[in-house]
Motif scaffolding. Structure first.
Motif, short mmCIF file in Angstrom:
data_model
loop_
_atom_site.label_atom_id
_atom_site.label_comp_id
_atom_site.label_asym_id
_atom_site.label_seq_id
_atom_site.Cartn_x
_atom_site.Cartn_y
_atom_site.Cartn_z
N GLY A 171 -14.02 13.69 1.86
CA GLY A 171 -12.60 13.91 1.66
C GLY A 171 -11.79 12.82 2.09
O GLY A 171 -10.62 13.15 2.49
N LYS A 172 -12.38 11.45 2.15
CA LYS A 172 -11.58 10.35 2.34
C LYS A 172 -10.52 10.22 1.63
O LYS A 172 -10.87 9.72 0.41
N ASN A 173 -9.36 10.15 2.03
CA ASN A 173 -8.26 9.89 1.00
C ASN A 173 -7.91 8.43 1.38
O ASN A 173 -7.24 8.08 2.33
N ARG A 182 0.73 -1.25 -0.01
CA ARG A 182 0.06 0.00 -0.07
C ARG A 182 0.70 1.27 0.02
O ARG A 182 0.43 2.29 -0.34
N LEU A 183 2.05 1.00 0.54
CA LEU A 183 3.13 2.37 0.43
C LEU A 183 3.76 2.48 -0.84
O LEU A 183 4.49 3.56 -0.83
N LEU A 184 3.81 1.69 -1.82
CA LEU A 184 4.23 1.77 -3.19
C LEU A 184 3.62 2.76 -3.72
O LEU A 184 2.01 2.93 -3.89
N LYS A 185 4.38 3.25 -5.03
CA LYS A 185 3.20 4.05 -6.09
C LYS A 185 2.32 3.23 -6.58
O LYS A 185 1.03 3.62 -7.01
N LYS A 186 2.40 1.94 -6.91
CA LYS A 186 1.60 1.13 -7.61
C LYS A 186 1.41 -0.19 -6.85
O LYS A 186 1.81 -1.14 -6.99
N ILE A 217 -5.23 0.52 3.01
CA ILE A 217 -6.04 -0.53 2.74
C ILE A 217 -7.59 -0.51 2.57
O ILE A 217 -8.10 0.08 3.60
N LEU A 218 -8.07 -0.83 1.59
CA LEU A 218 -9.63 -0.87 1.48
C LEU A 218 -9.90 -2.20 1.58
O LEU A 218 -9.64 -2.87 0.66
N ALA A 219 -10.67 -2.96 2.64
CA ALA A 219 -11.00 -4.19 2.84
C ALA A 219 -12.51 -4.28 2.98
O ALA A 219 -13.34 -3.70 3.44
N ILE A 220 -13.07 -5.11 1.97
CA ILE A 220 -14.32 -5.42 1.67
C ILE A 220 -14.63 -6.85 2.01
O ILE A 220 -14.07 -7.79 1.46
N ALA A 221 -15.51 -6.98 2.99
CA ALA A 221 -15.71 -8.51 3.65
C ALA A 221 -16.21 -9.83 2.91
O ALA A 221 -15.58 -10.69 2.88
N GLU A 222 -16.79 -9.49 1.88
CA GLU A 222 -17.26 -10.29 0.99
C GLU A 222 -17.27 -10.15 -0.39
O GLU A 222 -17.52 -8.97 -0.76
N GLN A 223 -17.11 -10.89 -1.18
CA GLN A 223 -16.97 -10.85 -2.81
C GLN A 223 -18.54 -10.14 -3.29
O GLN A 223 -18.48 -9.20 -4.00
N LEU A 256 -5.01 -7.50 8.77
CA LEU A 256 -5.32 -6.29 8.80
C LEU A 256 -5.15 -5.84 10.26
O LEU A 256 -4.71 -4.84 10.56
N ASP A 257 -4.98 -6.86 11.21
CA ASP A 257 -4.36 -6.47 12.72
C ASP A 257 -3.20 -5.80 12.63
O ASP A 257 -2.54 -5.45 13.69
N PHE A 258 -2.38 -6.25 11.59
CA PHE A 258 -0.66 -5.73 11.48
C PHE A 258 -0.71 -4.40 10.79
O PHE A 258 0.48 -4.01 10.58
N VAL A 259 -1.77 -3.87 10.29
CA VAL A 259 -1.74 -2.40 9.77
C VAL A 259 -2.39 -1.67 10.70
O VAL A 259 -3.57 -1.72 11.43
N PRO A 260 -1.75 -0.47 11.06
CA PRO A 260 -2.29 0.51 11.73
C PRO A 260 -3.87 0.88 11.31
O PRO A 260 -4.10 1.09 10.11
N GLU A 261 -4.65 1.12 12.49
CA GLU A 261 -5.81 1.48 12.20
C GLU A 261 -6.08 2.74 11.36
O GLU A 261 -7.24 2.61 10.63
N ASP A 262 -5.40 3.45 11.41
CA ASP A 262 -5.64 4.95 10.64
C ASP A 262 -5.32 4.75 9.09
O ASP A 262 -5.32 5.61 8.44
N GLN A 263 -4.79 3.52 8.66
CA GLN A 263 -4.16 3.14 7.50
C GLN A 263 -5.06 2.18 6.79
O GLN A 263 -4.73 1.49 5.76
N ARG A 264 -6.40 1.96 7.44
CA ARG A 264 -7.20 0.94 6.69
C ARG A 264 -8.77 1.24 6.74
O ARG A 264 -9.02 2.05 7.78
N GLU A 265 -9.31 1.15 5.78
CA GLU A 265 -10.76 1.24 5.91
C GLU A 265 -11.50 -0.27 5.56
O GLU A 265 -11.08 -0.92 4.27
N SER A 266 -12.48 -0.47 6.49
CA SER A 266 -13.26 -1.85 6.25
C SER A 266 -14.56 -1.69 5.96
O SER A 266 -15.12 -0.69 6.93
N TYR A 267 -15.20 -2.37 5.09
CA TYR A 267 -16.57 -2.47 4.75
C TYR A 267 -17.02 -3.74 4.87
O TYR A 267 -16.31 -4.61 4.20
#
Length: 144
Positions: free
Chosen positions: A98-100, A48-52, A105-111, A74-85
């Motif tokens: 304004g959410k950047n 997530r920290l890379l350009k691509k 990480i953008l995590a979506i629980a189910e396909q 996701l528990d290894f990712v700081p909370e302010d660096q993830r969005e879970s839905y």
């Protein structure tokens, strides 16, 4: 970051056992099995920290542990660096205000929860941005 912190970080990054150490971290948290999937998912989150950054999709049969694996990673990712839905609509990414999401990480629980947002997600991944034109009521004139 201090020079001492930077030197320690570089030492860890150059450690030939880095992936083994990451797996040890998972084991210490009680997450066992799925060694390859843990490595791939963890490397995806770090990207997530890379350009691509990479896009990761976890797929398997129902009740096979995808959610548990995703939550553990996701528990290894700081909370302010993830969005879970749980789910996203086809328009939701366009109207997140304004959410950047850059370097997050953008995590979506189910396909099924991501299917309606598949096209904007694909564009966000490939183009790095999305835009939409829409109509709306002008608050000053009340015209559309």
């Amino acid at each position: 970051m201090s020079e001492e912190e930077r030197a320690e970080a570089l030492r860890l990054l150059r450690d030939p056992r880095l992936l083994d150490r990451i797996l040890e971290g998972f084991a210490q948290c009680g997450v066992v099995g799925e060694e390859t999937n843990k490595k791939v998912a963890y490397l995806g989150t770090v990207s997530r920290l890379l350009k691509k950054p990479l896009a990761i999709v976890m797929q398997s049969s129902s009740s096979a542990g995808k959610s548990s694996l995703m939550e553990a990673v996701l528990d290894f990712v700081p909370e302010d660096q993830r969005e879970s839905y749980t789910a996203m609509t086809g328009q939701s990414l366009f109207y997140m205000g304004g959410k950047n999401l850059q370097h997050k990480i953008l995590a979506i629980a189910e396909q099924q929860g991501a299917e309606r947002a598949a096209y904007p997600l694909k564009l966000l991944q490939s183009e790095g941005r999305i835009k939409i034109a829409s109509t709306g009521k002008d608050p000053a004139s009340a015209n559309w």
